[in-house]
Write a protein that holds these residues in place. Structure first.
Motif, short mmCIF file in Angstrom:
data_model
loop_
_atom_site.label_atom_id
_atom_site.label_comp_id
_atom_site.label_asym_id
_atom_site.label_seq_id
_atom_site.Cartn_x
_atom_site.Cartn_y
_atom_site.Cartn_z
N THR A 35 22.81 77.35 42.03
CA THR A 35 21.36 77.15 41.94
C THR A 35 21.05 76.02 40.96
O THR A 35 20.28 75.10 41.28
N ARG A 70 23.70 83.29 52.36
CA ARG A 70 22.61 83.27 51.36
C ARG A 70 22.45 81.88 50.78
O ARG A 70 23.42 81.24 50.39
N SER A 88 17.25 78.65 47.13
CA SER A 88 16.07 79.52 47.11
C SER A 88 16.35 80.79 46.33
O SER A 88 15.44 81.40 45.77
N GLY A 89 17.65 81.21 46.33
CA GLY A 89 18.03 82.40 45.60
C GLY A 89 17.79 83.70 46.32
O GLY A 89 18.21 84.75 45.85
N SER A 90 17.12 83.65 47.46
CA SER A 90 16.78 84.92 48.11
C SER A 90 17.08 84.96 49.59
O SER A 90 17.65 85.92 50.08
N GLU A 91 16.72 83.94 50.31
CA GLU A 91 16.85 84.02 51.77
C GLU A 91 18.25 83.69 52.24
O GLU A 91 18.99 82.96 51.60
#
Length: 185
Positions: free
Chosen positions: A94, A21, A25-28
């Motif tokens: 992040t 992860r 981006s925090g998501s992909e």
């Protein structure tokens, strides 16, 4: 502050695969194939709190900015145990990525399996692969260390990257990186 040397795995080693992860981006989630560059790929193991990483982070970002436009894929990975070292937690990764203007992914290796596959030992730890995903450099950024008075240049890593990009020979006698040990579970 720990002084752990990187493991000098064999040149020619094929890049281990991963799927992790991206905390920037925090998501992909991204694989090695997703971050691979046309001419080569730089995989670096870092974390948010290590004094050695904090000492070199501006040069790492400059190297990324200088070379990613020339076909070099770049990815940073954090593998530290966040239970014992909460300052390396994903949310703080992040923040660290944005505070330092990362233009490359910053992946979280929660299981630590990727660090083990790369035989990563310290932060920062650098692995440079050619366009065929063969290891051509594993070693230090340069001779600068926190408190030693030597200015950052990135000369060792930059020389190896230039070798990959411009098809020059890369000296196989490489100095190991040194830094904080990876915080194993």
């Amino acid at each position: 502050m720990s002084n752990t040397l990187s493991n000098m795995i064999a040149l020619g080693t094929k890049a281990p695969e991963f799927y992790l992860r991206d905390m920037k981006s925090g998501s992909e989630s991204l694989s090695y194939a997703d971050v691979k560059g046309e001419k080569g790929t730089l995989v670096l193991f870092i974390c948010n709190h290590c004094p050695f990483v904090l000492h070199v982070i501006t040069e790492i970002v400059m190297i990324a900015n200088d070379y990613r436009v020339q076909g070099l894929g770049i990815v940073a990975i954090s593998s530290n145990d966040i239970v014992k070292y909460p300052q390396d937690a994903p949310a703080l990764m992040t923040e660290f990525a944005f505070e330092n203007n990362f233009e490359f992914p910053y992946l979280y290796d929660e299981s630590q399996e990727v660090a083990k596959a790369y035989e990563a030992a310290c932060t920062p730890d650098f692995y440079l692969f050619d366009s065929q995903d063969q290891l051509v450099y594993r070693g230090q950024l340069d001779d600068s260390r926190p408190g030693n008075g030597i200015s950052l240049s990135g000369s060792d890593l930059r020389g190896a990257i230039d070798g990959v990009l411009y098809n020059r020979s890369i000296n196989p006698n490489q100095k190991p990186s040194i830094g904080c040990n990876i915080k194993w579970k």
